[in-house]
Design a protein around this motif. Structure first.
Motif, PDB file in Angstrom:
ATOM      1  N   ALA A 477       0.943  -1.024  -0.057  1.00  0.00           N
ATOM      2  CA  ALA A 477       0.063   0.065   0.216  1.00  0.00           C
ATOM      3  C   ALA A 477       0.897   1.239  -0.007  1.00  0.00           C
ATOM      4  N   ALA A 478       1.818   1.221   0.957  1.00  0.00           N
ATOM      5  CA  ALA A 478       2.853   2.430   1.100  1.00  0.00           C
ATOM      6  C   ALA A 478       3.655   2.515  -0.433  1.00  0.00           C
ATOM      7  N   LEU A 480       2.671   1.718  -3.288  1.00  0.00           N
ATOM      8  CA  LEU A 480       1.643   2.275  -4.288  1.00  0.00           C
ATOM      9  C   LEU A 480       1.235   3.599  -4.227  1.00  0.00           C
ATOM     10  N   ALA A 481       0.912   4.052  -3.120  1.00  0.00           N
ATOM     11  CA  ALA A 481       0.819   5.478  -2.799  1.00  0.00           C
ATOM     12  C   ALA A 481       1.830   6.465  -3.019  1.00  0.00           C
ATOM     13  N   ASN A 482       2.951   6.083  -2.518  1.00  0.00           N
ATOM     14  CA  ASN A 482       4.294   6.737  -3.020  1.00  0.00           C
ATOM     15  C   ASN A 482       4.642   6.839  -4.394  1.00  0.00           C
ATOM     16  N   ALA A 485       2.127   9.252  -5.646  1.00  0.00           N
ATOM     17  CA  ALA A 485       2.378  10.588  -5.445  1.00  0.00           C
ATOM     18  C   ALA A 485       3.678  11.121  -6.333  1.00  0.00           C
ATOM     19  N   GLU A 510      10.155   0.304   1.458  1.00  0.00           N
ATOM     20  CA  GLU A 510       9.041  -0.444   1.776  1.00  0.00           C
ATOM     21  C   GLU A 510       8.990  -1.659   1.057  1.00  0.00           C
ATOM     22  N   ARG A 513      11.151  -3.973   3.225  1.00  0.00           N
ATOM     23  CA  ARG A 513      10.255  -4.402   4.253  1.00  0.00           C
ATOM     24  C   ARG A 513       9.195  -5.719   3.779  1.00  0.00           C
TER      25      ARG A 513
ATOM     26  N   ASP B  12      -3.166   6.384  10.853  1.00  0.00           N
ATOM     27  CA  ASP B  12      -2.822   4.805  10.577  1.00  0.00           C
ATOM     28  C   ASP B  12      -1.619   4.398  11.206  1.00  0.00           C
ATOM     29  N   GLY B  16       4.835   3.890   7.340  1.00  0.00           N
ATOM     30  CA  GLY B  16       5.170   3.983   5.994  1.00  0.00           C
ATOM     31  C   GLY B  16       3.932   4.103   5.448  1.00  0.00           C
ATOM     32  N   VAL B  17       2.812   3.552   5.524  1.00  0.00           N
ATOM     33  CA  VAL B  17       1.596   3.835   4.865  1.00  0.00           C
ATOM     34  C   VAL B  17       1.320   5.328   4.931  1.00  0.00           C
ATOM     35  N   ARG B  19       3.046   7.959   5.939  1.00  0.00           N
ATOM     36  CA  ARG B  19       3.830   9.030   5.034  1.00  0.00           C
ATOM     37  C   ARG B  19       3.572   8.740   3.693  1.00  0.00           C
ATOM     38  N   ALA B  20       3.223   7.705   3.134  1.00  0.00           N
ATOM     39  CA  ALA B  20       2.907   7.809   1.511  1.00  0.00           C
ATOM     40  C   ALA B  20       1.619   8.381   1.260  1.00  0.00           C
ATOM     41  N   MET B  21       0.754   7.918   2.305  1.00  0.00           N
ATOM     42  CA  MET B  21      -0.759   8.507   1.831  1.00  0.00           C
ATOM     43  C   MET B  21      -0.713  10.194   2.123  1.00  0.00           C
ATOM     44  N   ARG B  23       1.702  11.991   1.578  1.00  0.00           N
ATOM     45  CA  ARG B  23       2.511  12.507   0.451  1.00  0.00           C
ATOM     46  C   ARG B  23       1.577  12.780  -0.679  1.00  0.00           C
ATOM     47  N   LEU B  24       0.678  11.698  -1.021  1.00  0.00           N
ATOM     48  CA  LEU B  24      -0.215  11.713  -2.050  1.00  0.00           C
ATOM     49  C   LEU B  24      -1.297  12.645  -1.913  1.00  0.00           C
ATOM     50  N   THR B  27       0.181  16.041  -2.630  1.00  0.00           N
ATOM     51  CA  THR B  27       0.444  16.186  -3.890  1.00  0.00           C
ATOM     52  C   THR B  27      -0.658  16.663  -4.681  1.00  0.00           C
ATOM     53  N   ALA B  28      -1.950  16.275  -4.314  1.00  0.00           N
ATOM     54  CA  ALA B  28      -3.231  16.574  -4.675  1.00  0.00           C
ATOM     55  C   ALA B  28      -3.714  18.001  -4.391  1.00  0.00           C
ATOM     56  N   PRO B 107      -3.879  -2.272  -1.230  1.00  0.00           N
ATOM     57  CA  PRO B 107      -3.457  -0.976  -1.281  1.00  0.00           C
ATOM     58  C   PRO B 107      -4.506  -0.092  -1.990  1.00  0.00           C
ATOM     59  N   VAL B 108      -4.500   0.882  -1.694  1.00  0.00           N
ATOM     60  CA  VAL B 108      -5.566   1.970  -2.006  1.00  0.00           C
ATOM     61  C   VAL B 108      -5.223   2.379  -3.408  1.00  0.00           C
ATOM     62  N   ASP B 109      -6.270   2.552  -4.128  1.00  0.00           N
ATOM     63  CA  ASP B 109      -6.011   3.311  -5.512  1.00  0.00           C
ATOM     64  C   ASP B 109      -6.018   4.711  -5.418  1.00  0.00           C
ATOM     65  N   SER B 110      -5.188   5.281  -5.767  1.00  0.00           N
ATOM     66  CA  SER B 110      -4.853   6.676  -5.406  1.00  0.00           C
ATOM     67  C   SER B 110      -6.111   7.517  -5.965  1.00  0.00           C
ATOM     68  N   LEU B 114      -8.351   9.874  -3.648  1.00  0.00           N
ATOM     69  CA  LEU B 114      -8.592  11.117  -4.084  1.00  0.00           C
ATOM     70  C   LEU B 114      -9.908  11.663  -4.381  1.00  0.00           C
TER      71      LEU B 114
END
Lengths: 690, 209
Positions: A477-478, A480-482, A485, A510, A513, B12, B16-17, B19-21, B23-24, B27-28, B107-110, B114
């Motif tokens: 998930a991380a 994909l999101a990264n 982004a 990740e 990991r 969350d 890792g998750v 931070r990534a979300m 960031r996404l 960005t939006a 994993p969430v589809d961005s 959004l």
């Protein structure tokens, strides 16, 4: 009892009685013939009469051979024979009756004494029995009965001293027991080996010996009137002795009794027909002299024969025992060995060479022994030779030998040092056992154990599949999101290069990991040999907690780890040890199913127990163990779970034991179950690792 | 209204998750606040201002659904979007019933995430607009004199000036003046507009006794 059976039994009784009757007839005949023979000898010469009384010997032998309850029958049939024989020589009735009573008495006393004191056959089989035989039948029993027997000539009207008659009666009965009875008892009543099995040389030897003895006796005893006063006289008496001893030494008591019989017969024959050593005086003195000579000769020879028999029998026993032992050794793949400290030679039992894969004629030395050893086990083989010689306790080593055909076999050597009175080592000795079969079974069992253990790991992984999928999903998930982004950033203007770089860094992180999750899982699922290696138990605990991370979250269980610092490393199989930890933790997790989520705590602690061991305690806060024995918990197929196989703890225990450790379960004073895992540590390697 | 003032709160316990979300989301073009523990979130969350909450379901200390419950009890108005690693249907139904905007699986589809955020934002904006409107109506109402307010209730009841004057015991001319002032203070030009505003503000029309 059924009528048929009763009839049958009757018939058998009649039959055996008929048998007994015919035997009794034979005995009566023998009694009569014996008596006639004695009278015949007595009438042939005026210088001598029969030196012994054969009917008593016949009765004595019969009494020895038949059960005491049947004696009456033979006494009954002997009586008429006695009457007929004695009436033939004009005996009066009182004399005749006293003679019969004393005859039966001496025979009965002889037989009873021998049977009661020496036991059954062979009556002359060993020195003890022979001594009893001689003492009973040639000393005590005739001496006692002679007190009555002396009246026979007195009643016949013969003038003389009572003690002279006693001595005559005694000597003739004692001699009968020593000369005639042994021949009957050993030649006729003892089993002979089949003629075909007797070596030709032995038969010829016996025949030559008998002939020589007859000739020597005939010549020696036929002394002329002049010789009687000759100085060679005593020497002549000893001439048959070498032959008698020869016969005795070579053929035991049979040889002895046979030789004595020959000497007796020839002596009587010679005495009757010619001038003789024993024909100097009146008939009574001659006979007494002859009897004394024969008694003196027969007694030691018989005892010697019995001793020879005992030696032979002991030798046979030893041979049989050796054969049995050798067979037992060979059957069990065991060989004996001795190794002298002086030379480099081995003494071994016969099957040793075969066990080492050597030809039977190869001399076993240190070099030839080590030559058979599998190259990888040379050290162990050398070690058993070296260690055995210095150790005070028996030493044991296992090693492989390679046969010339390439076959490899496992041997176990166990040796000890034999010491003399001063405690110095004389030699080393021990056994060699072929343990190939055992090793094969052990290997098979180990394979199966590994197989089951692997299956259990697979099954645990199955239980954890959901949790592990989640564990893998997080980094995905991380990532994909990264990635999304970063893509958006790159499309935007101005492009935030720094942030996009950070996103890529995170993707790499990740990804690692995720790989770590897969690696952990794959390591646990790995099959086959895993070699022992250096293991840090704390790392292993942490890795296992990570493996269970998602499962713990979904079960709302909080983990409290209290890992001891500076824990020494241990030597073991990380996969198997992790399996143990995993199993204990999962048990603990399941134990808390009924505990409210807020109170679910799984505590894992590690600490040093002492210099040599580490303890890991996995504790839950469930409701504790039901009162079952701890031993039962570790038994295969014992389970307290609804869907448990009951193999987990059993396998854990096997694994822990194979690591030289121990595993125990018990209710904790604060509630819940505490599983305590103890493992031996490796101090030296800790130092090396540092 | 600029998008940057809209704040997405992400909760969350996987850093890792998280931070990534974040960031996404940034960005939006949205504002973003991250919380790596539900307890920390409850502690530090600022419910004022436009925003939404992205909640992980499976968290050690307090799972997302329970956290949502807690938020509703506190009367939080921000929309909630659930994200989960292993969502099942009953769980998603429960979440949606509880008023979540969406229930997404990792994993969430961005785009989906959004889009959900955007939906939350527009709902939020709409809601804000209504709030603003009502506030301005109420402000205008507050400017009215009691007599003008009385006239208002009569006007939205559809009565004529003459009738109102008769009811209030005055002359039509006076009513005309009050009415003009009232309409100007309320910022409306037609009775229809006035009726709509009154309705929104919850002012009931005068009822004839």
């Amino acid at each position: 009892m059924s009528p048929e059976l009763a009839k049958e039994t009757d018939r058998l009784d009649v039959l055996s009685l008929r048998d007994s009757v015919s035997t009794a007839m034979l005995v009566a005949l023998a009694y009569f013939v014996g008596a006639e023979l004695a009278f015949f000898i007595g009438t042939l010469s005026d210088k001598i009469f029969a030196p012994f009384w054969p009917p008593n010997v016949v009765l004595f032998c019969v009494f020895l051979l038949v059960p005491m309850q049947r004696w009456w029958l033979y006494i009954l049939v002997a009586f008429p024979a006695h009457i007929i024989a004695e009436l033939g020589v004009g005996m009066n009735v009182p004399q005749l009756l006293v003679a019969f009573v004393t005859n039966v008495a001496v025979a009965g006393l002889n037989a009873a004494a021998v049977t009661l004191l020496a036991g059954g056959r062979p009556w002359l089989g060993d020195p003890r029995k022979a001594l009893i035989y001689v003492a009973a039948t040639a000393l005590v029993s005739p001496a006692v009965v002679a007190l009555g027997g002396a009246f026979v000539p007195i009643l016949g009207g013969t003038i003389g001293s009572y003690w002279d008659f006693w001595a005559q009666w005694y000597a003739s009965n004692a001699l009968g027991s020593l000369t005639l009875a042994p021949v009957i008892l050993t030649w006729l009543c003892e089993p002979w080996p089949p003629l075909s099995q007797t070596p030709e040389a032995q038969r010829s030897e016996a025949l030559a010996l008998a002939t020589a003895l007859v000739v020597v006796c005939a010549v020696t005893f036929a002394v002329g009137p002049g010789t009687a006063g000759n100085s060679f006289l005593p020497a002549l008496l000893y001439l048959p002795l070498p032959l008698i001893v020869w016969a005795t030494v070579r053929f035991g008591v049979k040889g002895a009794s046979g030789a004595i019989f020959i000497v007796t017969v020839v002596l009587i024959w010679r005495t009757m027909n010619s001038q003789n050593l024993f024909t100097g005086g009146d008939a009574e003195s001659n006979v007494l002299a002859l009897q004394t000579f024969l008694i003196g000769l027969a007694t030691p020879v018989l005892l010697l024969g019995a001793a020879i028999n005992a030696i032979r029998s002991a030798e046979q026993t030893i041979r049989d025992s050796q054969e049995r032992t050798a067979f037992a050794f060979a059957s069990n793949h065991i060989a004996l060995w001795e190794y002298g400290t002086a030379g480099e030679r081995f003494w071994t039992s016969a099957n040793c060479n075969a066990m080492l894969g050597l030809k039977p004629d190869v001399e076993l030395t240190r070099t030839s022994f080590l030559g058979t050893i599998h190259p990888q086990d040379i050290a162990a083989a050398r070690d058993i030779i070296r260690t055995t010689a210095v150790a005070t306790e028996p030493t044991t080593r296992e090693f492989r030998v390679t046969f010339p055909n390439g076959e490899t076999r496992w041997l176990l050597a166990r040796g000890y040092a034999q010491r003399d009175k001063n405690g110095d080592i004389v030699q080393t000795a021990g056994i060699l056992t072929d343990i190939t079969d055992r090793k094969a079974v052990e290997f098979e069992a180990e394979l199966q154990r590994r197989e089951v253990s692997h299956l259990m790991r697979v099954s645990v992984m199955g239980e954890l599949a959901g949790a592990i999928a989640h564990e893998l999903n997080q980094p995905l998930a991380a990532i994909l999101a990264n990635a999304e982004a970063a893509r958006r950033m790159l499309r935007q203007t101005p492009t935030d290069i720094v942030e996009a770089g950070a996103a890529l860094d995170d993707i790499v992180h990740e990804n690692k990991r995720a790989s770590e999750v897969i690696r952990r899982m794959r390591r646990l699922l790995r099959k086959g040999d895993s070699k022992p290696e250096v293991v840090n138990l704390n790392d292993l605990v942490e890795s296992t907690v990570k493996l269970l991370h998602s499962e713990l979250i979904s079960r709302h269980i909080k983990v409290e780890t209290n890992l001891g610092a500076d824990l020494p490393i241990i030597w073991g199989d990380p996969v198997q040890l992790q399996q143990v930890l995993l199993n204990l933790m999962m048990n603990a997790m399941e134990a808390m199913n009924l505990v409210p989520p807020s109170r679910r705590v799984l505590a894992i602690g590690s600490h040093h127990v002492n210099a040599d061991s580490i303890e890991i305690v996995v504790k839950d806060c469930g409701h504790g163990l039901a009162p079952v024995s701890t031993k039962q918990l570790f038994e295969p197929f014992f389970t307290t779970k609804d869907q448990g196989l009951g193999l987990g703890l059993s396998i854990c225990l096997t694994i822990v034991k194979s690591h030289g450790g121990d595993l125990s379960l018990g209710n904790h004073p604060d509630g819940g179950v505490a599983a305590t895992l103890t493992l031996p540590s490796r101090q030296i390697q800790t130092m090396a690792a540092k | 209204m600029s998008a940057s003032t809209f704040t997405v709160h992400i909760v969350d316990d996987d850093n890792g998750v998280l931070r990534a979300m974040a960031r996404l989301v940034r960005t939006a073009g949205y504002g973003c606040r991250t919380f790596d523990s539900p307890l920390q979130f409850l502690d530090q969350y600022d419910p004022t201002g436009p925003g939404c909450i992205v909640l992980d379901v499976a968290m050690g200390e307090l799972d997302g659904l329970r956290l949502h419950e807690e938020l509703r009890e506190r009367g939080v108005e921000h929309a909630v979007i659930f994200v989960t690693g292993k969502g099942d249907i009953p769980m998603s139904v429960q979440a949606m019933r509880a008023g979540a905007i969406d229930f997404l699986t990792k994993p969430v589809d961005s785009d989906a995430l959004l889009a959900a955020i955007e939906r939350a934002r527009s709902e939020d904006a709409e809601k804000q607009q209504q709030v603003d409107e009502r506030a301005s109506i109420e402000a205008n109402l507050a400017k009215l004199t009691p007599r003008e307010r009385e006239v208002l209730t009569h006007v939205i009841a559809g009565r004529l000036n003459k009738q109102i004057a008769s009811d209030l015991g005055t002359v039509e001319k006076t009513i005309k003046v009050h009415r003009g002032r009232m309409m100007s203070k309320m910022g409306v030009h037609s009775v229809a507009e006035l009726v709509r505003l009154a309705e929104r503000a919850g002012v009931p029309p005068h009822e004839k006794q």
